[in-house]
Write a protein that holds these residues in place. Structure first.
Motif, mmCIF file in Angstrom:
data_model
loop_
_atom_site.group_PDB
_atom_site.id
_atom_site.type_symbol
_atom_site.label_atom_id
_atom_site.label_comp_id
_atom_site.label_asym_id
_atom_site.label_seq_id
_atom_site.Cartn_x
_atom_site.Cartn_y
_atom_site.Cartn_z
ATOM 1 N N VAL A 1 49.570 26.959 21.569
ATOM 2 C CA VAL A 1 50.062 28.074 22.325
ATOM 3 C C VAL A 1 51.483 28.251 22.516
ATOM 4 O O VAL A 1 51.761 29.743 22.669
ATOM 5 N N LEU A 2 52.169 27.410 22.413
ATOM 6 C CA LEU A 2 53.677 27.646 22.563
ATOM 7 C C LEU A 2 54.277 28.375 21.314
ATOM 8 O O LEU A 2 54.987 29.294 21.076
ATOM 9 N N ARG B 1 50.085 27.308 31.531
ATOM 10 C CA ARG B 1 49.820 26.506 32.882
ATOM 11 C C ARG B 1 48.856 25.626 32.387
ATOM 12 O O ARG B 1 48.615 24.509 33.045
ATOM 13 N N SER B 2 47.601 26.334 31.943
ATOM 14 C CA SER B 2 46.329 25.611 31.825
ATOM 15 C C SER B 2 46.184 24.520 30.619
ATOM 16 O O SER B 2 45.754 23.582 30.709
ATOM 17 N N ALA B 3 47.044 24.827 29.443
ATOM 18 C CA ALA B 3 46.781 24.091 28.503
ATOM 19 C C ALA B 3 47.778 22.774 28.715
ATOM 20 O O ALA B 3 47.415 21.635 27.797
ATOM 21 N N ARG B 4 48.561 22.695 29.323
ATOM 22 C CA ARG B 4 49.251 21.300 29.678
ATOM 23 C C ARG B 4 48.377 20.332 30.580
ATOM 24 O O ARG B 4 48.535 19.076 30.209
ATOM 25 N N LEU B 5 47.389 20.907 31.155
ATOM 26 C CA LEU B 5 46.595 19.956 32.123
ATOM 27 C C LEU B 5 45.192 20.091 31.448
ATOM 28 O O LEU B 5 44.361 18.832 31.637
ATOM 29 N N TYR B 6 44.669 21.091 30.706
ATOM 30 C CA TYR B 6 43.479 20.734 30.204
ATOM 31 C C TYR B 6 43.031 21.059 28.641
ATOM 32 O O TYR B 6 44.121 21.691 27.993
ATOM 33 N N HIS B 7 42.232 20.789 28.152
ATOM 34 C CA HIS B 7 41.797 21.303 26.760
ATOM 35 C C HIS B 7 40.912 22.554 26.636
ATOM 36 O O HIS B 7 40.398 23.098 27.522
ATOM 37 N N TYR C 1 60.478 29.861 29.885
ATOM 38 C CA TYR C 1 61.276 28.948 30.770
ATOM 39 C C TYR C 1 60.068 28.070 31.610
ATOM 40 O O TYR C 1 60.518 26.539 31.702
ATOM 41 N N LYS C 2 59.007 28.407 31.997
ATOM 42 C CA LYS C 2 57.944 27.895 32.396
ATOM 43 C C LYS C 2 57.658 26.683 31.543
ATOM 44 O O LYS C 2 57.389 25.603 31.634
ATOM 45 N N ALA C 3 57.350 27.118 29.999
ATOM 46 C CA ALA C 3 56.753 26.127 29.019
ATOM 47 C C ALA C 3 57.883 25.186 29.015
ATOM 48 O O ALA C 3 57.648 24.054 28.479
ATOM 49 N N LEU C 4 59.285 25.541 28.884
ATOM 50 C CA LEU C 4 60.330 24.459 28.755
ATOM 51 C C LEU C 4 60.339 23.448 29.841
ATOM 52 O O LEU C 4 60.656 22.174 29.192
#
Length: 347
Positions: free
Chosen positions: A176-177, A214-220, A258-261
């Motif tokens: 998603v990035l 925000r969600s894909a960092r924590l969940y599948h 920047y959130k993604a970074l």
């Protein structure tokens, strides 16, 4: 809650089985969609799934959309209708509905899109069978025009309607990035995850990229390989506005980058984000948002040294060349086939 579908059958155990099925809330946001809103709402009430809550929010429409929704709600008393006197923004409007939602799962439906009859049943069934930290089930989509005619698919399909490309599933943070490979209106999301994240970020002009980060960092995420949604492509849609010189989407994209970074953990993830920021250097340049192009360039340089093309575009950005009209003419010439190309979606 009152289901808007009223689905039932004559099997002896069906009342009990329907009761134990999780509720799904559809939040439908409308803004000047009088030509399409009834079809969108009808596609919800004709779902084959028994437990569907429908919340409709009109976001300050200036046409006859509210009257169309009122008439529809009169025929379907289970519909909850919120009418905003002014447009409060897509993300804030969705959060209004999220606060009222009672379903285990949530669908964010635009009032010009259409759900195919088995969509909720298929996605809810997969969600209930998944093991592990899954937050989203998404599918393929058919693109339709103003008249409802098919003009393509999000992922190209074979004769059986299955995707002819490999679609990432599971841990998709890096994916998603790198690109907008998910068709946003096909998503079914866990309500508890949305609440955990505080809903959509109301400071942004759009919702999907930020939610993915925000969600894909924590969940599948789980991909269901079927076409279950018709996504309408209109000339004034949000996705078409990014080429306009006055669009606010690029500012929001930079904020999310920047959130993604801050969430990147591996070199591969940083490289994926770098590729995205390089593309947005060009998009900001073509939109004549030259200062923003330079800011994308600064972020890109934090991730990896810019390539020759990026350095060239950054140099041109300092000259403030009038390129937007030429770029929009080029996009119009390339037409819908280019916009729907799987290369632009998955690379």
């Amino acid at each position: 809650m009152i289901s808007v579908t009223g689905q039932s059958n004559d099997l002896p155990m069906s009342p009990y089985l329907n009761q134990i099925k999780p509720w799904v809330t559809v939040i439908c946001i409308s803004f000047n969609h009088e030509a399409y809103v009834e079809e969108a709402l009808q596609s919800v009430v004709t779902q084959t799934y028994p437990n569907v809550e429908l919340i409709v929010i009109d976001n300050g429409s200036t046409d006859r959309t509210p009257e169309r929704i009122d008439a529809f709600a009169a025929r379907h008393p289970g519909v909850q209708f919120i009418r905003n006197s002014v447009n409060v923004g897509l993300n804030r409007a969705f959060n209004q509905g999220l606060k009222l939602a009672g379903g285990r799962y949530v669908i964010d439906l635009s009032a010009d899109d259409v759900l195919l009859p088995d969509r909720i049943a298929r996605q809810a069934d997969l969600f209930e069978r998944l093991a592990g930290p899954y937050a989203v089930v998404f599918t393929n989509a058919q693109y339709i025009d103003e008249k409802g005619q098919c003009i393509g698919y999000h992922y190209p399909v074979d004769n059986q309607g299955k995707a002819r490309v490999s679609v990432p599933s599971g841990d998709v943070f890096r994916n998603v990035l790198e690109s907008y490979y998910i068709c946003t209106p096909t998503m079914m999301m866990r309500r508890d995850v949305l609440n955990e994240l505080g809903g959509y970020d109301e400071a942004l002009a759009f919702e999907d990229f930020d939610f993915w980060v925000r969600s894909a960092r924590l969940y599948h995420y789980a991909y269901l390989d079927d076409v279950l949604t018709c996504k309408r492509r209109l000339s004034d849609s949000l996705s078409a506005q990014i080429a306009r010189a006055d669009n606010p989407l690029l500012h929001s994209t930079l904020a999310v980058c920047y959130k993604a970074l801050a969430r990147c953990e591996t070199p591969d993830e940083r490289q994926a984000l770098a590729r995205r920021t390089r593309r947005f250097v060009r998009k900001a340049f073509y939109a004549e948002q030259f200062d923003l192009a330079l800011r994308f360039g600064q972020l890109s340089s934090q991730l990896e040294p810019p390539d020759l093309l990026t350095r060239f575009i950054l140099g041109l950005s300092r000259l403030h060349l009038p390129v937007n009209g030429i770029y929009r003419t080029y996009l119009k010439w390339r037409g819908a086939d280019y916009a729907l190309s799987p290369v632009t979606k998955l690379v």
